[in-house]
Design a protein around this motif. Structure first.
Motif, PDB file in Angstrom:
ATOM      1  N   LYS A  28       0.853  -1.189   0.000  1.00  0.00           N
ATOM      2  CA  LYS A  28       0.000   0.000   0.000  1.00  0.00           C
ATOM      3  C   LYS A  28       0.890   1.241   0.000  1.00  0.00           C
ATOM      4  O   LYS A  28       1.629   1.464   0.953  1.00  0.00           O
ATOM      5  N   LEU A  29       0.819   2.003  -1.077  1.00  0.00           N
ATOM      6  CA  LEU A  29       1.603   3.227  -1.127  1.00  0.00           C
ATOM      7  C   LEU A  29       0.671   4.412  -0.868  1.00  0.00           C
ATOM      8  O   LEU A  29      -0.237   4.679  -1.656  1.00  0.00           O
ATOM      9  N   LEU A  30       0.915   5.081   0.227  1.00  0.00           N
ATOM     10  CA  LEU A  30       0.014   6.160   0.618  1.00  0.00           C
ATOM     11  C   LEU A  30       0.323   7.456  -0.132  1.00  0.00           C
ATOM     12  O   LEU A  30       1.480   7.727  -0.445  1.00  0.00           O
ATOM     13  N   TYR A  31      -0.695   8.244  -0.356  1.00  0.00           N
ATOM     14  CA  TYR A  31      -0.576   9.597  -0.943  1.00  0.00           C
ATOM     15  C   TYR A  31       0.073   9.636  -2.314  1.00  0.00           C
ATOM     16  O   TYR A  31       0.575  10.670  -2.721  1.00  0.00           O
ATOM     17  N   ARG A  32       0.105   8.517  -3.012  1.00  0.00           N
ATOM     18  CA  ARG A  32       0.745   8.554  -4.324  1.00  0.00           C
ATOM     19  C   ARG A  32      -0.187   8.064  -5.431  1.00  0.00           C
ATOM     20  O   ARG A  32       0.295   7.644  -6.485  1.00  0.00           O
ATOM     21  N   GLU A  33      -1.490   8.142  -5.170  1.00  0.00           N
ATOM     22  CA  GLU A  33      -2.450   7.694  -6.183  1.00  0.00           C
ATOM     23  C   GLU A  33      -2.303   8.452  -7.492  1.00  0.00           C
ATOM     24  O   GLU A  33      -2.290   7.876  -8.562  1.00  0.00           O
ATOM     25  N   ARG A  34      -2.193   9.776  -7.359  1.00  0.00           N
ATOM     26  CA  ARG A  34      -2.103  10.607  -8.559  1.00  0.00           C
ATOM     27  C   ARG A  34      -0.849  10.228  -9.360  1.00  0.00           C
ATOM     28  O   ARG A  34      -0.903  10.049 -10.580  1.00  0.00           O
ATOM     29  N   GLU A  35       0.265  10.057  -8.659  1.00  0.00           N
ATOM     30  CA  GLU A  35       1.522   9.744  -9.345  1.00  0.00           C
ATOM     31  C   GLU A  35       1.440   8.363 -10.014  1.00  0.00           C
ATOM     32  O   GLU A  35       1.836   8.205 -11.174  1.00  0.00           O
ATOM     33  N   ILE A  36       0.912   7.382  -9.272  1.00  0.00           N
ATOM     34  CA  ILE A  36       0.791   6.035  -9.835  1.00  0.00           C
ATOM     35  C   ILE A  36      -0.118   6.070 -11.056  1.00  0.00           C
ATOM     36  O   ILE A  36       0.180   5.491 -12.107  1.00  0.00           O
ATOM     37  N   ASN A  37      -1.187   6.826 -10.914  1.00  0.00           N
ATOM     38  CA  ASN A  37      -2.125   6.986 -12.017  1.00  0.00           C
ATOM     39  C   ASN A  37      -1.474   7.599 -13.248  1.00  0.00           C
ATOM     40  O   ASN A  37      -1.723   7.181 -14.374  1.00  0.00           O
ATOM     41  N   ASN A  38      -0.634   8.601 -13.012  1.00  0.00           N
ATOM     42  CA  ASN A  38       0.044   9.252 -14.134  1.00  0.00           C
ATOM     43  C   ASN A  38       1.027   8.320 -14.822  1.00  0.00           C
ATOM     44  O   ASN A  38       1.175   8.365 -16.050  1.00  0.00           O
ATOM     45  N   ILE A  39       1.684   7.475 -14.044  1.00  0.00           N
ATOM     46  CA  ILE A  39       2.609   6.519 -14.676  1.00  0.00           C
ATOM     47  C   ILE A  39       1.788   5.531 -15.509  1.00  0.00           C
ATOM     48  O   ILE A  39       2.136   5.223 -16.658  1.00  0.00           O
ATOM     49  N   GLU A  40       0.673   5.079 -14.942  1.00  0.00           N
ATOM     50  CA  GLU A  40      -0.176   4.136 -15.683  1.00  0.00           C
ATOM     51  C   GLU A  40      -0.694   4.756 -16.983  1.00  0.00           C
ATOM     52  O   GLU A  40      -0.711   4.111 -18.027  1.00  0.00           O
ATOM     53  N   LYS A  41      -1.080   6.027 -16.865  1.00  0.00           N
ATOM     54  CA  LYS A  41      -1.593   6.720 -18.068  1.00  0.00           C
ATOM     55  C   LYS A  41      -0.530   6.796 -19.151  1.00  0.00           C
ATOM     56  O   LYS A  41      -0.793   6.586 -20.324  1.00  0.00           O
ATOM     57  N   ALA A  42       0.693   7.103 -18.705  1.00  0.00           N
ATOM     58  CA  ALA A  42       1.777   7.208 -19.677  1.00  0.00           C
ATOM     59  C   ALA A  42       2.034   5.859 -20.338  1.00  0.00           C
ATOM     60  O   ALA A  42       2.440   5.788 -21.496  1.00  0.00           O
ATOM     61  N   LEU A  43       1.743   4.777 -19.608  1.00  0.00           N
ATOM     62  CA  LEU A  43       2.021   3.439 -20.134  1.00  0.00           C
ATOM     63  C   LEU A  43       0.875   2.852 -20.954  1.00  0.00           C
ATOM     64  O   LEU A  43       1.080   1.899 -21.709  1.00  0.00           O
ATOM     65  N   ALA A  44      -0.304   3.447 -20.802  1.00  0.00           N
ATOM     66  CA  ALA A  44      -1.490   2.846 -21.429  1.00  0.00           C
ATOM     67  C   ALA A  44      -1.318   2.561 -22.925  1.00  0.00           C
ATOM     68  O   ALA A  44      -1.628   1.446 -23.368  1.00  0.00           O
ATOM     69  N   PRO A  45      -0.805   3.524 -23.717  1.00  0.00           N
ATOM     70  CA  PRO A  45      -0.647   3.200 -25.151  1.00  0.00           C
ATOM     71  C   PRO A  45       0.239   1.980 -25.359  1.00  0.00           C
ATOM     72  O   PRO A  45      -0.086   1.099 -26.159  1.00  0.00           O
ATOM     73  N   SER A  46       1.360   1.908 -24.603  1.00  0.00           N
ATOM     74  CA  SER A  46       2.278   0.771 -24.772  1.00  0.00           C
ATOM     75  C   SER A  46       1.571  -0.539 -24.482  1.00  0.00           C
ATOM     76  O   SER A  46       1.788  -1.542 -25.161  1.00  0.00           O
TER      77      SER A  46
END
Ligand SMILES: Nc1ncnc2c1ncn2[C@@H]1O[C@H](COP(=O)(O)OP(=O)(O)OP(=O)(O)O)[C@@H](O)[C@H]1O
Ligand SMILES: [Mg+2]
Length: 407
Positions: A28-46
């Motif tokens: 569980k990584l606290l307070y990093r939802e936005r950051e994790i989400n942004n990494i996922e978004k950047a990876l979505a096309p790949s």
């Protein structure tokens, strides 16, 4: 002195030390939802088999960059049918283009690895592997600033995209070095920084929550009071919002309680652990100073420590040195080492840099004390500073009893 059998006795303080280690990645990584989400978004096309945009992640040390990146890497590995293959590379270990390519190959084409191939062979193997079924390869380069031939690496990885007809490579770079951008070739810069993500330092309240989670899992019940966690969180927030540091202090406090056979971890142990951690940070800063700044700081430390003939001001607690005399000492030190002393103009620049690092403080004397002069005060214990700098400058402390704090 504790014996081996003492060490094997079950701890009264810790229930699971592993959880408290900074190398442990919590689920569980606290307070990093936005950051994790942004990494996922950047990876979505790949993940859909398209070429994505490269991402560059940066932020101060201990802000959760590695933890979040690894979390996403694991998520991707678990995805069924994803078109992307992901490779996490710790560039502290794989610190050259060749090593990075080799690491990717040994992770994904193990039959080809360890055959003594050169970089060109690795490159060709990698491109044909990507092309054979239009894969997208995502390379996560953690601590990317440590790659010695980084421009070559970025060039090579981005070139794959123009050399192949199908598939592609997406790069995620991670760094905690602020000045990193200035050192890159403009071409590498534009490809690496296609999208940026900044990790802000944690606030004390956030570090507190992170610590609370870990303390619950790592310590026995009711061993650590809340005030201890609040204290450690505040300290780590002040030192740059560094979650790793907070875990280090908390663990150290637990060890001190254990060594002293206390029933609980109290504020006393926490304060002592924080002091030790603070010293370590200072000595890390000192070891990365440019050579002449080390000399100046050494002159300051030596003069602060020396009693006797040297004229200095003291109010009984603090010692203030005259800037001119420090320069004098710096000059004789450099001469003794057969090096050329820098001019006073440079010297003043060094002083302000040392002050910016919090290692010294300076004051204008005002009229009356030898006309108008600058007074300098060392912000850390002189003896320890001397020892560390002696080791840095001469290779070892001059007196043998001097010891560095343990890692
Ligand atoms: N949001 C969080 N929730 C729980 N633990 C965290 C969080 N962020 C960091 N940590 C913990 O803090 C420690 C340091 O985090 P991490 O290694 O991710 O930092 P970093 O930003 O990569 O630092 P560096 O730049 O020094 O490599 C790890 O032990 C990690 O478990
Ligand atoms: Mg990291």
């Amino acid at each position: 002195m504790r014996t081996l059998s003492d060490l094997l006795v079950e701890s009264r303080i810790f229930s699971n030390r592993e959880v408290l280690s900074p190398h442990f990645t919590p689920h569980k990584l606290l307070y990093r939802e936005r950051e994790i989400n942004n990494i996922e978004k950047a990876l979505a096309p790949s993940l859909k088999g398209e070429r994505g945009r490269n991402l560059f992640i940066y932020g101060k040390t201990g802000t959760g960059k590695t933890s979040c990146a690894r979390h996403v890497v694991e998520e991707v590995k678990d995805l069924p049918n994803a078109k992307a293959r992901i490779c996490y590379v710790n560039c502290r270990i794989y610190n050259s283009r060749f090593r990075v390519l080799n690491k990717i190959i040994s992770d994904h084409i193990p039959t080809y690895a360890k055959r003594g191939f050169g970089a060109v062979d690795l490159y060709e193997k990698l491109t044909s592997w990507i092309e054979e079924d239009s894969k997208i390869l995502v390379v996560v380069l953690d601590e990317v600033d440590l790659v010695k031939d980084l421009d070559d690496l970025i060039y090579t990885l981005t070139r794959i995209n123009s050399d192949i007809r199908a598939g592609g490579v997406t790069i995620i770079g991670i760094s905690n070095k602020v000045s990193f951008k200035d050192e890159l070739d403009p071409r590498s810069l534009s490809s690496l920084y296609e999208t940026e993500l900044v990790f802000a330092p944690y606030y004390a309240t956030e570090i507190y929550a992170i610590l609370k989670d870990r303390a619950n899992a790592g310590f026995k019940r009711d061993i650590v009071d809340d005030e201890v966690l609040h204290f450690v969180a505040a300290m780590a927030a002040k030192e740059g919002g560094d979650a790793r540091l907070s875990l280090k202090i908390l663990t150290r406090a637990g060890e001190l309680a254990e060594e002293n056979e206390r029933a609980k971890v109290t504020l006393k142990e926490a304060q002592e652990a924080a002091k030790m951690a603070e010293n370590e940070i200072v000595y890390e800063v000192v070891s990365t100073l440019p050579e002449h700044q080390k000399f100046v700081l050494y002159a300051i430390a030596v003069l602060t420590q020396s009693g006797g003939s040297y004229k200095k001001l003291t109010d009984g607690v603090d010692t203030y040195l005259f800037s001119g005399e420090v320069y004098h000492r710096y000059k004789s030190l450099t001469e003794g080492m057969r090096k050329e002393a820098k001019s006073e103009r440079w010297y003043r620049k060094y002083l302000s840099e040392l002050e910016m690092q919090g290692l010294i403080a300076s004051f204008e004397s005002g009229k009356g004390i030898r006309g108008h002069t600058k007074l300098i005060k060392l912000q850390y214990p002189a003896k320890k500073m001397c020892d560390v700098l002696q080791r840095e400058i001469f290779g070892q402390p001059k007196d043998s009893e001097a010891k560095l704090p343990e890692e």
